[in-house]
Design a protein around this motif. Structure first.
Motif, short mmCIF file in Angstrom:
data_model
loop_
_atom_site.label_atom_id
_atom_site.label_comp_id
_atom_site.label_asym_id
_atom_site.label_seq_id
_atom_site.Cartn_x
_atom_site.Cartn_y
_atom_site.Cartn_z
N GLY A 1 0.81 -1.21 0.00
CA GLY A 1 0.00 0.00 0.00
C GLY A 1 0.84 1.25 0.00
N ARG A 2 1.95 1.23 0.71
CA ARG A 2 2.83 2.40 0.75
C ARG A 2 3.49 2.63 -0.61
N VAL A 3 3.88 1.54 -1.28
CA VAL A 3 4.48 1.66 -2.61
C VAL A 3 3.47 2.24 -3.60
N VAL A 4 2.22 1.78 -3.51
CA VAL A 4 1.16 2.31 -4.37
C VAL A 4 1.02 3.82 -4.14
N GLN A 5 1.02 4.24 -2.89
CA GLN A 5 0.88 5.67 -2.57
C GLN A 5 2.05 6.47 -3.13
#
Length: 221
Positions: A179-183
């Motif tokens: 999720g952090r990479v997507v953000q």
């Protein structure tokens, strides 16, 4: 109408093994606007890796054309393609794009030296953005899997590229790190970069502005 960050026209790519011919790409066309995030999905063997290689100028299509901000990338010498990549394209690979004997900060400095132009965002700011300021002096082998994934994005965007090409950037990551990479990728798109992601990750695909499906070397919305 603004110039696309990346556009590809009628890409074909053939591979030969003895008398057998494999048509990896069959007339693929796409345009990626500045500030747009596009996800490309498709089964294994559909041509996704070949498409990324052609879009990045790591491979030349047998027919068709790729342009980055209106500048022709296809059918140029490797030296010219490397120049365009170093200035305008950031690449995120499944195997992290890090030089093993350099610290994370030095990896970023190396990318910026190749870009050969001023970059607005400082190294510390960039590492802050991916939550790795405290790991600036760490070698790639000293990073955890999640840290390496975020470090790969930091290095990919170190030259403030107009285009980011990512190959399964959330593969093998836990949901929180993914999720952090997507953000991080979405934030780069919001800042004006064109982001194209090859993915099987439904969370990442739903974050994209558009989803395109590649099957048997052909692309459809």
């Amino acid at each position: 109408m603004s110039t696309p960050a990346l556009d590809a026209e009628q890409l074909y790519r053939f591979y030969h093994a003895g008398d057998d011919e494999t048509l990896a790409l069959r007339g693929v066309s796409l345009a990626l606007a500045p500030g747009e995030m596009v996800a490309v999905t498709g089964p294994s063997g559909s041509g996704k890796s070949t498409l990324l290689a052609c879009l990045a100028g790591l491979d030349d299509p047998d027919a068709g054309m790729v342009r980055v901000r209106g500048e022709r990338l296809s059918r140029r010498g490797e030296r010219e393609r490397a120049r365009i990549r170093s200035r305008s394209i950031g690449m995120v690979f499944q195997s992290a794009n890090l030089v093993e004997h350099l610290s994370l900060a030095d990896n970023i400095h190396a990318v910026r030296a190749l870009a050969d132009r001023p970059i607005r965002e400082g190294v510390t700011e960039l590492l802050d953005a991916v939550g790795l300021r405290h790991r600036a002096r760490a070698l790639p082998a000293q990073l955890s899997g999640g840290e390496a994934a975020r470090a790969a994005i930091a290095v990919a965007v170190a030259n403030d590229p107009a285009v980011i090409l990512a190959d399964e950037p959330t593969g093998e990551l836990d949901s929180g790190t993914a999720g952090r990479v997507v953000q991080l990728l979405a934030r780069r798109a919001a800042a004006g970069a064109g982001v194209l992601v090859v993915t099987h990750d439904e969370q990442l695909a739903t974050t994209a502005d558009r989803v395109m499906h590649l099957h048997d070397g052909q692309l459809a919305s």
